[in-house]
Design an enzyme around this catalytic site. Structure first.
Site, PDB file in Angstrom:
ATOM      1  N   LYS A 208       0.835  -1.199   0.000  1.00 44.02           N
ATOM      2  CA  LYS A 208       0.000   0.000   0.000  1.00 44.02           C
ATOM      3  C   LYS A 208       0.873   1.254   0.000  1.00 44.02           C
ATOM      4  CE  LYS A 208      -3.420   2.427   2.758  1.00 44.02           C
ATOM      5  NZ  LYS A 208      -4.325   2.435   3.891  1.00 44.02           N
ATOM      6  N   GLU A 214      10.505  -4.600   4.565  1.00 43.63           N
ATOM      7  CA  GLU A 214      10.648  -6.000   4.127  1.00 43.63           C
ATOM      8  C   GLU A 214      10.335  -6.138   2.640  1.00 43.63           C
ATOM      9  OE1 GLU A 214       9.044  -4.928   6.780  1.00 43.63           O
ATOM     10  OE2 GLU A 214       9.060  -6.384   8.420  1.00 43.63           O
ATOM     11  N   GLY A 272      -4.805  -1.754   5.004  1.00 43.82           N
ATOM     12  CA  GLY A 272      -4.027  -2.910   4.539  1.00 43.82           C
ATOM     13  C   GLY A 272      -4.730  -4.229   4.834  1.00 43.82           C
ATOM     14  N   ARG A 273      -5.226  -4.377   6.058  1.00 41.48           N
ATOM     15  CA  ARG A 273      -5.835  -5.657   6.436  1.00 41.48           C
ATOM     16  C   ARG A 273      -7.241  -5.832   5.873  1.00 41.48           C
ATOM     17  NH1 ARG A 273      -4.598  -2.307  10.433  1.00 41.48           N
ATOM     18  NH2 ARG A 273      -6.187  -1.416  11.781  1.00 41.48           N
ATOM     19  N   GLU A 358      -4.699  -6.392  14.880  1.00 43.99           N
ATOM     20  CA  GLU A 358      -4.158  -5.100  14.447  1.00 43.99           C
ATOM     21  C   GLU A 358      -5.261  -4.029  14.521  1.00 43.99           C
ATOM     22  OE1 GLU A 358      -2.443  -4.106  10.373  1.00 43.99           O
ATOM     23  OE2 GLU A 358      -0.590  -4.578  11.402  1.00 43.99           O
ATOM     24  N   HIS A 389      -5.212 -32.799  18.177  1.00 46.23           N
ATOM     25  CA  HIS A 389      -4.116 -33.659  18.627  1.00 46.23           C
ATOM     26  C   HIS A 389      -2.935 -32.846  19.109  1.00 46.23           C
ATOM     27  CE1 HIS A 389      -6.216 -37.228  17.223  1.00 46.23           C
ATOM     28  NE2 HIS A 389      -6.689 -36.404  16.293  1.00 46.23           N
ATOM     29  N   LYS A 517       9.747  -0.804  14.138  1.00 50.15           N
ATOM     30  CA  LYS A 517      10.312  -0.518  12.806  1.00 50.15           C
ATOM     31  C   LYS A 517      11.452   0.478  12.926  1.00 50.15           C
ATOM     32  CE  LYS A 517       5.996  -0.939  10.150  1.00 50.15           C
ATOM     33  NZ  LYS A 517       5.023  -0.248   9.312  1.00 50.15           N
TER      34      LYS A 517
HETATM   35  O1  F6P Z   1       3.360  -2.534   9.674  1.00 51.02           O
HETATM   36  C1  F6P Z   1       2.041  -2.941   9.604  1.00 51.02           C
HETATM   37  C2  F6P Z   1       1.491  -2.716   8.234  1.00 51.02           C
HETATM   38  O2  F6P Z   1       1.400  -1.364   7.978  1.00 51.02           O
HETATM   39  C3  F6P Z   1       0.148  -3.396   8.037  1.00 51.02           C
HETATM   40  O3  F6P Z   1      -0.907  -2.673   8.550  1.00 51.02           O
HETATM   41  C4  F6P Z   1       0.130  -3.570   6.566  1.00 51.02           C
HETATM   42  O4  F6P Z   1      -0.844  -4.488   6.141  1.00 51.02           O
HETATM   43  C5  F6P Z   1       1.543  -4.040   6.321  1.00 51.02           C
HETATM   44  O5  F6P Z   1       2.326  -3.302   7.238  1.00 51.02           O
HETATM   45  C6  F6P Z   1       2.056  -3.864   4.927  1.00 51.02           C
HETATM   46  O6  F6P Z   1       1.976  -2.530   4.527  1.00 51.02           O
HETATM   47  P1  F6P Z   1       2.174  -2.119   3.012  1.00 51.02           P
HETATM   48  O7  F6P Z   1       1.080  -2.721   2.235  1.00 51.02           O
HETATM   49  O8  F6P Z   1       2.129  -0.615   3.012  1.00 51.02           O
HETATM   50  O9  F6P Z   1       3.509  -2.630   2.569  1.00 51.02           O
END
Ligand code: F6P
Length: 551
Positions: A208, A214, A272-273, A358, A389, A517
């Site tokens: 987003k 990452e 995002g979620r 979240e 189990h 972060k």
């Molecule tokens: O760090 C949390 C977060 O912002 C989530 O809310 C989001 O889904 C995820 O990181 C990934 O964010 P992006 O889509 O901006 O890479």
């Protein structure tokens, strides 16, 4: 307007008094007293059936919970969300994931933006792109059709599409293999790159913000890997055939080197979620095709319509939220187990972890005041029967009360009837066992019937006793289809929303992820360069020192 604290409201206080009465309730007796209990405490909507009769509540409990929902303004807030009001008050944003699944022709305008036109313009692009890739017209740089799709994203840009692609694997295109790389841990990227061919792989960089550390690192690594394998003179043309982006940040994708023509946009009013319905769902549309992707959206829309229109007492997401709230506030349930009795919903608990925790894992209200009751329970789980189990022992006989959501499809997508009968039998048996338990007298009678001597009966009886009276919901659908899956996800989205309103939280920000972060960036620099011991405690310094030896 500032909301009063939860515990100061008349309806919460009425619930507190009621909870004192309900303290000794036993579900066995509630069932015995009311032969209609299953009919009274179940609900049906958008292809889903919810049985919530195996909870420690009665009609009065629900009345009081509904009164609380009204006093907290759940219906007003729901309508504000659908209308595009800026209910995400710390980021000053509207919350409109529901507009992503509304059929063409809705009339929402947000800041002069015709939401419907924009949403459907992107859907049209998704349709032509996915048709071309699936149909073999979109070719890699050496003229071969795409065989592998690698989605690079994390959190909401990973969990939704990954969960849905797995859940709908029976609908997937046979030529296309979907891969998901999320972790900054290079083992994740390494495992995927070792399986794919640069001539036939399409990378989707999904973020987003297009700033998530990452994803940016993984995307750069994938790009380098790819460029090392194509002739330098055709690098740009090759990249354009193998890298697309999904984002709200067009400038950042240009800087990364992706042509905006290969970008599928979405908007800041999609959290995002809550984004699997947007272009973040591109891997889903590639896997199952645009037709089934549309069914997925339609299933969610059907649940939206139910959520908007059904009265609280018959409103499935509201009921799920209220029952969960009751268990959290008055039965002290610290966590909730999600138990999909469907192997293809393997990733559903992980998906719900982000959605719920979240959103509502917070301890200040929308107004910035400390909350005065517990909020979001921890969410966890694994598919049944596997969980039985492993950790069901604790659920049956542990000291904590952990409500469970059982989820099952009545008909499987395979022909192994015997397996499916066993699966459903286990699902229903577990909810019965959690509700009924087994008293010490029943255990004694069993042991005596087996002919055990009295002292052995007494020695074993406490170990074999089940307290029971443990709450659960069961959600059934005819089959796991794009449409019922859409409805299921929307059900939990709205449940999360309603609980957020009850607690007066902003369910749409996530500031709690920021601190780590920032500190990670600082430590990453220290691992590559000079340590800065003054910035840390002795533990962090010790760990950094050990890791520095590895570089
Ligand atoms: O760090 C949390 C977060 O912002 C989530 O809310 C989001 O889904 C995820 O990181 C990934 O964010 P992006 O889509 O901006 O890479």
């Amino acid at each position: 307007m500032r909301q009063p604290s939860l515990t100061s409201t008349a309806s919460f206080q009425a619930l507190e008094n009621h909870a004192l009465e309900a303290e000794d309730w036993e579900m066995r007796k509630l069932f015995a007293a009311d032969p209609q209990r299953f009919e009274r405490f179940s609900s049906e909507a958008a292809g889903l059936f919810l049985d919530y009769s195996k909870n420690r509540l009665d009609g009065r409990t629900l009345e009081l919970l509904a009164a609380l929902a009204r006093e907290r303004g759940v219906e007003r807030q729901r309508d504000a969300m659908f209308a595009g009001e800026r209910i995400n008050n710390t980021e000053n944003r509207a919350v409109l994931h529901t507009a992503l699944r509304a059929p063409r022709g809705s009339t929402l305008v947000l800041d002069g933006q015709d939401v419907d036109a924009e949403v459907h313009a992107v859907l049209d692009r998704i349709r032509s792109f996915t048709d071309a890739v699936r149909g073999g017209e979109w070719l890699g740089h050496t003229g071969k059709p795409i065989t592998d799709i690698v989605n690079i994203g994390i959190g909401g840009s990973d969990l939704g599409p990954k969960m849905v692609v797995l859940a709908l694997r029976h609908y997937a295109h046979p030529r296309l293999a979907l891969h998901f790389v999320s972790n900054v841990d290079g083992h994740d990227m390494d495992a995927t790159l070792s399986q794919v061919d640069p001539e036939t792989t399409l990378f989707i960089v999904a973020s987003k913000t297009f700033t998530t550390a990452e994803t940016m690192m993984n995307a750069q690594t994938a790009r380098r890997w790819f460029l090392e394998r194509v002739p330098a003179e055709s690098a740009d043309a090759a990249l354009a055939k193998h890298f697309v982006a999904v984002s709200t940040n067009v400038e950042a994708i240009k800087t990364f080197g992706i042509d905006p023509a290969n970008m599928f946009p979405f908007w800041d009013w999609v959290g995002g979620r809550y984004s699997v319905w947007s272009a973040i769902g591109l891997p889903v549309a590639l896997a199952v095709g645009f037709g089934y992707f549309s069914d997925f959206l339609a299933g969610a829309h059907e649940m939206d319509q139910h959520f908007r229109n059904a009265p609280i007492e018959q409103n499935m997401p509201m009921i799920l939220a209220l029952v969960g709230f009751w268990n959290r506030e008055f039965l002290d349930a610290h966590s909730v187990t999600i138990a999909p009795y469907h192997q293809d919903l393997n990733r559903f608990p992980a998906y719900l972890q982000q959605l719920d925790m979240e959103s509502n894992g917070k301890s200040v209200t929308r107004d910035g005041d400390p909350v005065d009751t517990p909020t979001c329970p921890a969410i966890w789980g694994e598919p049944g029967t596997n969980g039985q189990h492993a950790y069901f022992q604790l659920l049956h006989q542990g000291t904590d009360l952990t409500p469970i959501d059982f989820i099952a499809a009545l008909r499987p997508a395979h022909e192994m009837e015997q397996h499916h009968r066993a699966l459903l039998a286990n699902c229903f048996a577990q909810s019965e066992a959690f509700m009924k338990g087994k008293t010490i007298d029943e255990v004694r009678a069993d042991l005596q019937a087996q002919g055990l001597p009295p002292e052995e009966v007494e020695r074993l009886a406490p170990h074999k006793t089940f307290p029971g009276n443990r709450p659960s919901n069961t959600i059934l659908m005819e089959r796991l289809t794009p449409s019922t899956l859409g409805a299921l996800i929307a059900l939990y989205e709205h449940k999360t929303f309603v609980q957020g309103v009850l607690w007066n939280l902003n369910s749409f920000d996530q500031w709690g992820v920021e601190l780590g972060k920032v500190l990670a960036k600082r430590i990453e620099a220290e691992l590559a360069g000079e340590p800065q011991p003054d910035l840390h405690d002795s533990s962090t310094n010790g760990l950094v020192a050990r890791a520095r030896d590895a570089f």
